[in-house]
Design a protein around this motif. Sequence first.
Motif, PDB file in Angstrom:
ATOM      1  N   ILE A 151       0.876  -1.173   0.000  1.00  9.98           N
ATOM      2  CA  ILE A 151       0.000   0.000   0.000  1.00  9.98           C
ATOM      3  C   ILE A 151       0.913   1.222   0.000  1.00  9.98           C
ATOM      4  O   ILE A 151       1.609   1.491   0.984  1.00  9.98           O
ATOM      5  N   VAL A 152       0.934   1.968  -1.090  1.00 11.52           N
ATOM      6  CA  VAL A 152       1.947   3.013  -1.263  1.00 11.52           C
ATOM      7  C   VAL A 152       1.519   4.372  -0.727  1.00 11.52           C
ATOM      8  O   VAL A 152       2.337   5.288  -0.643  1.00 11.52           O
ATOM      9  N   GLY A 153       0.256   4.510  -0.373  1.00  8.55           N
ATOM     10  CA  GLY A 153      -0.192   5.794   0.151  1.00  8.55           C
ATOM     11  C   GLY A 153      -1.658   5.741   0.520  1.00  8.55           C
ATOM     12  O   GLY A 153      -2.361   4.774   0.201  1.00  8.55           O
ATOM     13  N   PRO A 154      -2.140   6.781   1.195  1.00 14.13           N
ATOM     14  CA  PRO A 154      -3.535   6.807   1.626  1.00 14.13           C
ATOM     15  C   PRO A 154      -4.465   7.287   0.509  1.00 14.13           C
ATOM     16  O   PRO A 154      -4.098   8.161  -0.288  1.00 14.13           O
ATOM     17  N   ALA A 155      -5.643   6.729   0.464  1.00 10.59           N
ATOM     18  CA  ALA A 155      -6.664   7.221  -0.468  1.00 10.59           C
ATOM     19  C   ALA A 155      -7.475   8.309   0.230  1.00 10.59           C
ATOM     20  O   ALA A 155      -7.847   8.171   1.392  1.00 10.59           O
ATOM     21  N   VAL A 156      -7.718   9.385  -0.468  1.00 13.69           N
ATOM     22  CA  VAL A 156      -8.604  10.446   0.020  1.00 13.69           C
ATOM     23  C   VAL A 156      -9.637  10.709  -1.065  1.00 13.69           C
ATOM     24  O   VAL A 156      -9.530  10.210  -2.188  1.00 13.69           O
ATOM     25  N   SER A 157     -10.632  11.501  -0.738  1.00 11.25           N
ATOM     26  CA  SER A 157     -11.745  11.694  -1.668  1.00 11.25           C
ATOM     27  C   SER A 157     -11.448  12.688  -2.781  1.00 11.25           C
ATOM     28  O   SER A 157     -12.279  12.875  -3.681  1.00 11.25           O
ATOM     29  N   THR A 158     -10.292  13.350  -2.752  1.00 11.58           N
ATOM     30  CA  THR A 158      -9.953  14.304  -3.804  1.00 11.58           C
ATOM     31  C   THR A 158     -10.079  13.668  -5.184  1.00 11.58           C
ATOM     32  O   THR A 158      -9.532  12.595  -5.434  1.00 11.58           O
ATOM     33  N   GLY A 159     -10.815  14.328  -6.065  1.00  7.40           N
ATOM     34  CA  GLY A 159     -10.987  13.823  -7.419  1.00  7.40           C
ATOM     35  C   GLY A 159     -12.196  12.943  -7.613  1.00  7.40           C
ATOM     36  O   GLY A 159     -12.534  12.605  -8.752  1.00  7.40           O
ATOM     37  N   LEU A 160     -12.872  12.560  -6.515  1.00  8.72           N
ATOM     38  CA  LEU A 160     -14.132  11.834  -6.645  1.00  8.72           C
ATOM     39  C   LEU A 160     -15.208  12.825  -7.053  1.00  8.72           C
ATOM     40  O   LEU A 160     -15.340  13.895  -6.465  1.00  8.72           O
ATOM     41  N   ALA A 161     -16.006  12.458  -8.048  1.00 12.16           N
ATOM     42  CA  ALA A 161     -17.027  13.399  -8.514  1.00 12.16           C
ATOM     43  C   ALA A 161     -18.219  12.645  -9.080  1.00 12.16           C
ATOM     44  O   ALA A 161     -18.067  11.578  -9.681  1.00 12.16           O
TER      45      ALA A 161
END
Length: 439
Positions: free
Chosen positions: A171-181
Amino acid sequence: MKAPPAARPASAATPGPVDSRTGIIAHVLDLPVGPGEPRIFNSSVRMADSAALGAGSCYDQNGGAGLTREAARAAAIGEGLERYCAAFSQPDQVTVATWRGLAAGGHPPPGPAQYALFHRDQAEHAPHFGDDTPIAWLRAYSLSRAAWSHVPACLVHLPYLPQGRDVEEHIVGPAVSTGLACAASRAEAVLSGLYEAIERDAFMISWLRELPLGRVDLLSHPTIAEVYATRLRRPGLDYHVLDMTTDLGVPAFLCLLLDQRQDPPIACAGGAAHHDPAKAVLKALVEAAQTREWAKYLCRTRAGTPAPSADELTTFEDHVFHYASGGSARALEPFLDRPMVPLPAAGEPPADHRTALDAVLGRLGAAGLEALAVDLTTPDVAGCGYHVVKVMVPGLQPLYADESRPLLGGHRLYARHPEAPCPRPAGPGDLNRAPHPYP
């Protein structure tokens, strides 16, 4: 804050997503507008149990705000559908491999060095992401190259459920909601996701480098002046709208709202990007007012609970509560009382969403940035007439929630900036490490 999706009328052919028994969204709840409060509308939604359908449990504290009740409800429904679709993984589109292995096929996706994740100085406490790191890759469409590509699956789904079977997956990084649309058309959804990614990039660069942003004169535009005077301005509420437009040329604005009615004062933030500067400013103002409602709610529900210290913030709710509790108030000082500037003039409005999207892709391409999109629309959401996408621009600086593992590896953080040509940060030690106030 993204624009709410266009309302889709329910019919026998296109049912709506809201139903108390069988809906993707069980209920839409309208928050009352109290006396003496800013006259904006807030709504929240109660989600169906996505875990019962074989997905991860989608985030269930989704809401929206607007200058009308209809806009607030549409925004809340759109955010709920985004989180619902993002909870469903797509195993048939996932490949566990190294970047070098994928690149050997002749169509290399953006490589590890192109992602703005962790800085090399953080290697001791951050996951490794190199050319030979086995990760799960999700099929994505490169909007910039008009070709199929791949992106790390762990940066797409919320929550992310590991897909690796025979090979250990990193797991290379955290997922955030940025870019969800979510929107009524795919082009509109992609455009909305890109605007949000650009907004977050502008904010993180501005915050981490403490850039000297100009404060927008809210009376310099008639529509903004009217909304501010009649809907938002109230005793004890101070709005600071800052122009954080970057080299990409897409208007982006930050609103810092200080609520002097509370003791200690509540500080909260909102932001937006849009090709029309006035629309971006209005969205930033509304989002800051919406965040204030969240902050007041947290002050009530967490009464008596010590606010987490700066290095204990791991969620966006923690960030909101931190600033609602008076934490890091001094961190805002470099962004307050800035010289007043007029709202930039709007350019020629694009003919439609497709035209606007092409213009944004052109600006990203000129900066050497590639935009990719993953269509997350589930069949039931598609049946309601909506499209949900996750848009990613690997080189843009991402927003993060976990202050113990901040994402400080983006090259844009350390590039020369026209508003602050000198000094330029040499590494993470030169950045502003006060927790950001973004929700």
